[in-house]
Design a protein around this motif. Structure first.
Motif, PDB file in Angstrom:
ATOM      1  N   ARG A 179     -23.243   2.806 -34.732  1.00 24.67           N
ATOM      2  CA  ARG A 179     -21.806   2.468 -35.194  1.00 24.67           C
ATOM      3  C   ARG A 179     -20.778   2.413 -34.037  1.00 24.67           C
ATOM      4  NH1 ARG A 179     -20.553   6.756 -39.803  1.00 24.67           N
ATOM      5  NH2 ARG A 179     -18.797   5.249 -39.797  1.00 24.67           N
ATOM      6  N   LEU A 180     -21.156   2.751 -32.881  1.00 28.64           N
ATOM      7  CA  LEU A 180     -20.377   2.675 -31.655  1.00 28.64           C
ATOM      8  C   LEU A 180     -21.020   1.768 -30.610  1.00 28.64           C
ATOM      9  CD1 LEU A 180     -19.690   6.316 -31.010  1.00 28.64           C
ATOM     10  CD2 LEU A 180     -17.768   4.340 -31.058  1.00 28.64           C
ATOM     11  N   GLN A 181     -20.436   0.544 -30.126  1.00 31.11           N
ATOM     12  CA  GLN A 181     -20.939  -0.228 -29.330  1.00 31.11           C
ATOM     13  C   GLN A 181     -20.210  -0.511 -28.108  1.00 31.11           C
ATOM     14  OE1 GLN A 181     -24.228  -1.560 -28.621  1.00 31.11           O
ATOM     15  NE2 GLN A 181     -24.497   0.303 -30.019  1.00 31.11           N
ATOM     16  N   MET A 182     -20.576  -0.884 -26.866  1.00 29.94           N
ATOM     17  CA  MET A 182     -19.901  -1.203 -25.772  1.00 29.94           C
ATOM     18  C   MET A 182     -19.968  -2.619 -25.291  1.00 29.94           C
ATOM     19  SD  MET A 182     -19.280   1.666 -22.851  1.00 29.94           S
ATOM     20  CE  MET A 182     -18.271   1.221 -21.727  1.00 29.94           C
ATOM     21  N   VAL A 183     -19.172  -3.407 -24.803  1.00 29.18           N
ATOM     22  CA  VAL A 183     -19.091  -4.476 -24.111  1.00 29.18           C
ATOM     23  C   VAL A 183     -18.636  -4.217 -22.697  1.00 29.18           C
ATOM     24  CG1 VAL A 183     -18.048  -7.055 -23.749  1.00 29.18           C
ATOM     25  CG2 VAL A 183     -18.552  -5.905 -26.295  1.00 29.18           C
ATOM     26  N   PHE A 184     -19.478  -4.680 -21.618  1.00 29.85           N
ATOM     27  CA  PHE A 184     -19.557  -4.098 -20.277  1.00 29.85           C
ATOM     28  C   PHE A 184     -18.664  -5.270 -19.383  1.00 29.85           C
ATOM     29  CE2 PHE A 184     -22.859  -1.696 -21.823  1.00 29.85           C
ATOM     30  CZ  PHE A 184     -22.689  -0.472 -21.285  1.00 29.85           C
ATOM     31  N   GLN A 185     -18.142  -4.703 -18.356  1.00 31.09           N
ATOM     32  CA  GLN A 185     -17.314  -5.334 -17.390  1.00 31.09           C
ATOM     33  C   GLN A 185     -18.009  -6.778 -16.644  1.00 31.09           C
ATOM     34  OE1 GLN A 185     -15.461  -3.394 -14.290  1.00 31.09           O
ATOM     35  NE2 GLN A 185     -14.260  -4.786 -13.583  1.00 31.09           N
ATOM     36  N   VAL A 197     -17.024   0.537 -34.269  1.00 27.99           N
ATOM     37  CA  VAL A 197     -16.053   0.472 -33.212  1.00 27.99           C
ATOM     38  C   VAL A 197     -16.869  -0.170 -32.049  1.00 27.99           C
ATOM     39  CG1 VAL A 197     -14.795   1.908 -31.606  1.00 27.99           C
ATOM     40  CG2 VAL A 197     -15.129   2.802 -33.888  1.00 27.99           C
ATOM     41  N   ILE A 198     -16.098  -1.078 -31.178  1.00 23.53           N
ATOM     42  CA  ILE A 198     -16.395  -1.601 -30.153  1.00 23.53           C
ATOM     43  C   ILE A 198     -15.704  -1.339 -29.035  1.00 23.53           C
ATOM     44  CG2 ILE A 198     -17.184  -3.863 -28.826  1.00 23.53           C
ATOM     45  CD1 ILE A 198     -17.990  -4.906 -31.365  1.00 23.53           C
ATOM     46  N   ILE A 199     -16.323  -0.489 -28.010  1.00 25.80           N
ATOM     47  CA  ILE A 199     -15.339  -0.463 -26.739  1.00 25.80           C
ATOM     48  C   ILE A 199     -15.713  -1.415 -25.860  1.00 25.80           C
ATOM     49  CG2 ILE A 199     -15.334   1.301 -24.936  1.00 25.80           C
ATOM     50  CD1 ILE A 199     -16.524   3.399 -27.034  1.00 25.80           C
ATOM     51  N   CYS A 200     -14.468  -2.233 -25.306  1.00 27.11           N
ATOM     52  CA  CYS A 200     -14.411  -3.178 -24.470  1.00 27.11           C
ATOM     53  C   CYS A 200     -14.124  -2.754 -22.921  1.00 27.11           C
ATOM     54  CB  CYS A 200     -13.684  -4.265 -24.935  1.00 27.11           C
ATOM     55  SG  CYS A 200     -14.160  -4.796 -26.758  1.00 27.11           S
ATOM     56  N   ASP A 201     -14.893  -2.648 -22.075  1.00 27.71           N
ATOM     57  CA  ASP A 201     -14.557  -1.916 -20.803  1.00 27.71           C
ATOM     58  C   ASP A 201     -14.503  -3.138 -19.906  1.00 27.71           C
ATOM     59  OD1 ASP A 201     -14.240  -0.563 -18.457  1.00 27.71           O
ATOM     60  OD2 ASP A 201     -16.068   0.113 -18.375  1.00 27.71           O
ATOM     61  N   GLU A 202     -13.095  -3.442 -19.776  1.00 27.48           N
ATOM     62  CA  GLU A 202     -12.611  -4.599 -18.768  1.00 27.48           C
ATOM     63  C   GLU A 202     -13.454  -5.863 -19.445  1.00 27.48           C
ATOM     64  OE1 GLU A 202     -10.379  -4.467 -16.608  1.00 27.48           O
ATOM     65  OE2 GLU A 202     -10.340  -2.564 -15.571  1.00 27.48           O
ATOM     66  N   PRO A 203     -13.428  -6.181 -20.616  1.00 30.50           N
ATOM     67  CA  PRO A 203     -14.299  -7.387 -21.136  1.00 30.50           C
ATOM     68  C   PRO A 203     -14.064  -8.575 -20.398  1.00 30.50           C
ATOM     69  CG  PRO A 203     -12.456  -6.953 -22.740  1.00 30.50           C
ATOM     70  CD  PRO A 203     -12.457  -5.714 -21.763  1.00 30.50           C
ATOM     71  N   VAL A 204     -12.753  -9.000 -19.735  1.00 28.11           N
ATOM     72  CA  VAL A 204     -12.851 -10.418 -19.274  1.00 28.11           C
ATOM     73  C   VAL A 204     -12.453 -10.271 -17.679  1.00 28.11           C
ATOM     74  CG1 VAL A 204     -12.010 -11.256 -21.531  1.00 28.11           C
ATOM     75  CG2 VAL A 204     -10.227 -10.491 -19.739  1.00 28.11           C
ATOM     76  N   ILE A 248     -10.252  -1.522 -22.811  1.00 24.78           N
ATOM     77  CA  ILE A 248      -9.982  -0.885 -21.561  1.00 24.78           C
ATOM     78  C   ILE A 248      -9.689  -1.942 -20.429  1.00 24.78           C
ATOM     79  CG2 ILE A 248     -10.866   0.611 -19.641  1.00 24.78           C
ATOM     80  CD1 ILE A 248     -12.629   1.918 -21.691  1.00 24.78           C
ATOM     81  N   ALA A 249      -8.641  -2.004 -19.849  1.00 24.94           N
ATOM     82  CA  ALA A 249      -8.121  -3.295 -18.891  1.00 24.94           C
ATOM     83  C   ALA A 249      -7.221  -2.703 -17.984  1.00 24.94           C
ATOM     84  CB  ALA A 249      -7.755  -4.220 -19.580  1.00 24.94           C
TER      85      ALA A 249
END
Lengths: 393, 319
Positions: free
Chosen positions: A93-99, A176-183, A212-213
């Protein structure tokens, strides 16, 4: 009730020494008491300079790092207390997109295998055929051709790789998706594409983001609410527009004053707040207000002894500063640091610069984030700059 | 040019440039192989190894004479320093017992390859298990895992601290004199090297973003180790295995030379042959040169291929 609620989250990393038996000689207070709420379907942006603990906070939500104290409640379940196997199942249910789009993809797996991994782990789809159909649908959603399936990560461009990273999160249908510095690792032109993709997906699938950015423009564009972090804790939190219109915390003020304005007339009048001193070590944070060592408005007593809590000062604007109102009303004056004209800090009035390049390069200077801008500010006090305009870069 | 042919041409161009639905991507291994093919070092190494392997496999069937037959015993008098060098019927001459050196070299190749491959395999498998366990414990086992890793590694360090030949001699001394002993002794020496290498490589991969990504996906730890960490940690181990084949052959020869090798005189082995030739080196240096050159060339072949593989698999060189 909010979908994701963090309450007093602390992540302390022990500093260890010793050969056979480790002795704990101290802690790095990476995240030190963060409470925030993310509403369903909204985007919460987390900004701060590097080393402020924003990435650690993002990882602690997924329990990729151990939470020392506090709770992370997703939809009524406290993740901080879940035992290993249940937490593993909950990660769906919680995913992450990495830098780093390339570094976060296993170079030895092809795209199909990368995207299947999570589905296999959670028992989605009964055979590979069914999973492949689903993967193809997701690939289509993120704008990748279905012939990508058999290819490997190194054969894609940066933007495409990040799309694969997003697809990997999406196949599990998370809340929920946690985007850690996605771009931040992408070219500017590609950044916009990926940001737009994230927004489209949010609209279509009703996703909730924690972004997160360090790039203020990116966060402003995508977020409904923004939290500003400094040295492991939130210093200010407000709806996106309110925060940009009138930052209340001294740190946010300094941060915002570093952003160049595209309107040349406004830009000419823009003033920059220059901070003094370096970012303190998170292993040995200052007493009282974490920011008092560098705060231009720091007061003698209270700031050094009493740690300010986030408090609501109206309109959902929360600030962790004892004197936020006084600063806003102009009652307090600067005690250290200085306010300089943003356009003047590089080049002093010099109607005909000898070197035509100096003029253009000086304009780049204010765009730096405070940590870097400060460094440049140190060796280019306006007085010196007038003598040596070449040093402006 | 008519419009029809023009559209045809465009159509054709589109067909040529289009990526086929069925086209498969190039995995890193495939790309490494492509790079390997264009490396001169790799080709020379591979050719040497191929020739060696062919000789080792079919050589014993092509020997002109039986390797143990002392057919020309009457012509060789080691006591008087009388030896027979290369000649028409014996291409490499005769040894001190009047046996055909060429036949013995051919048969010896098989023994040498066997010792090299088996001992490297012993080292590889044992080292892989120990290093893999240690690496998995250290990367994903938490605090307890780190302790397990620490204990295993101190044990491995102890093995590494012993000079390899001394370790091999000790093993051989305990187990008695035989070909199996040589293979095990040489293999044991390689264990700590492989274990340390795999563990180090796994630790380096353990902190990679894709491992974190797999964790955040909810992939089980055991699967993260087998499908994410280990496949990415293998390349230095494979390179080391190739390089180890060379050292294993040399070490096996050294053990045989020291008299710890196969005691059966019926089976020639290059190391044993070198050891025997030593006594007659003054009068018949060629008796030592043939096996020595054989060992050197084979070791060179494996080293060249190993080094080329290291370059081909090095991620830093990957475009």
């Amino acid at each position: 009730m909010s979908l994701l609620e963090l309450d007093g989250v602390k992540v302390h990393f022990p500093i260890k020494k010793g050969v056979l038996v480790d002795r704990t000689v101290g802690h790095v207070y990476a995240v030190d008491g963060v409470s925030l709420k993310v509403e369903a379907g909204e985007t919460y942006g987390l900004v701060g300079e590097s080393g402020c603990g924003k990435t650690t906070l993002g990882r602690s939500v997924l329990r990729l790092v151990d939470i020392t104290e506090g709770s992370v409640v997703l939809d009524g379940t406290d993740l901080a207390k879940l035992p290993g196997e249940e937490m593993r199942r909950f990660r769906r249910r919680l995913q992450m997109v990495f830098q780093d789009p390339l570094g976060s993809l296993n170079p030895r797996q092809n795209i199909e295998s990368i995207l299947s991994e999570g589905m296999i782990a959670h028992g989605i789809g009964k055979d590979q055929e069914e999973r492949r159909e689903k993967i193809k649908a997701i690939l289509d959603k993120v704008g990748l051709p279905s012939n990508a399936l058999a290819r490997y990560p190194h054969e894609f461009s940066g933007g495409q790789r990040q799309r694969i990273g997003i697809a990997r999160a999406l196949v599990l249908e998370p809340d929920v998706i946690i985007c850690d510095e996605p771009v931040s690792a992408l070219d500017v032109s590609v950044q916009a594409q990926v940001i737009n993709l994230l927004e489209e997906l949010q609209k279509e699938l009703g996703l909730t983001y924690l972004v997160i950015a360090h790039d203020l423009a990116v966060v402003r564009h995508i977020s409904d609410t923004i939290g500003v972090m400094y040295l492991g804790s939130l210093v200010e939190e407000a709806p996106s527009d309110a925060l940009y219109a009138e930052p209340k915390h001294p740190y946010t003020k300094a941060l915002m004053s570093a952003v160049p304005v595209p309107d040349p007339e406004v830009e000419d009048k823009r003033e920059r707040i220059l901070l003094t001193g370096d970012l303190p070590s998170p292993a040995n944070p200052p007493s009282g207000c974490r920011f008092h060592t560098r705060c231009p408005w720091a007061q003698a007593e209270r700031c050094a002894t009493e740690r300010p809590q986030l408090r609501d000062i109206g309109g959902g604007h929360r600030v962790a500063c004892h004197y936020a109102e006084d600063i806003a009303s102009g009652k307090l004056s600067l005690t250290k640091g200085e306010v300089v004209s943003a356009t003047r800090e590089g080049v002093e009035d010099n109607p005909e610069p000898d070197d035509p390049e100096t003029g253009t390069s000086a304009e780049d200077t204010p765009a730096k984030i405070p940590a870097q801008a400060e460094k440049t500010a140190k060796d280019e006090k306006p007085a010196e700059a007038s003598e040596e305009p070449e040093k402006a870069v | 040019m008519s419009v029809a042919t023009k559209t045809d041409k465009i159509q054709r161009l589109a067909e040529l440039t289009a990526t086929k639905e069925t086209s498969t991507g190039a995995s890193l291994w495939r790309e490494a192989f492509r790079r390997l093919k264009s490396s001169k070092m790799a080709i020379i190494g591979a050719v040497i190894i191929a020739v060696f392997v062919v000789i080792a496999v079919v050589g014993p069937y092509l020997t002109p004479y039986a390797p143990t037959a002392q057919t020309w015993r009457g012509e060789v008098f080691p006591n008087q320093g009388k030896f027979v060098g290369p000649r028409g019927e014996n291409w490499f001459g005769l040894d001190h017992l009047g046996r055909d050196m060429f036949s013995r070299m051919l048969v010896g190749a098989r023994q040498t390859l066997l010792v090299g491959v088996v001992s490297t395999l012993i080292g590889l498998v044992a080292g892989f298990l120990i290093g893999g366990l240690s690496g998995a414990a250290a990367t994903l086992g938490g605090e307890a895992g780190k302790r397990v890793d620490s204990v295993i590694m101190r044990f491995i360090d102890m093995m590494l601290a012993l000079p390899s030949l001394l370790l091999a001699v000790s093993v051989a001394a305990v187990m008695g004199q035989s070909l199996t002993t040589v293979m095990i002794a040489v293999g044991v020496v390689q264990v700590p090297v492989f274990a340390r290498l795999l563990r180090g490589s796994m630790l380096a991969q353990g902190g990679a973003d894709y491992v974190l990504a797999a964790q955040s996906l909810g992939v089980r730890k055991r699967r993260i180790v087998t499908s994410q960490i280990v496949p990415n940690s293998l390349s230095p181990v494979i390179v080391q295995a190739t390089l180890s084949l060379a050292t294993a052959i040399i070490e096996a020869a050294a053990l045989s030379y020291l008299g710890l090798g196969n005691p059966d005189p019926a089976i020639p082995e290059w190391g044993v042959m070198l050891a025997q030739a030593q006594r007659f080196f003054d009068n018949a240096p060629m008796m030592a040169v043939y096996p020595a050159v054989g060992i050197i060339i084979t070791a060179l072949g494996f080293t060249l291929l190993g080094e080329a593989m290291r370059e081909a698999l090095d991620p830093k060189l990957r475009g």
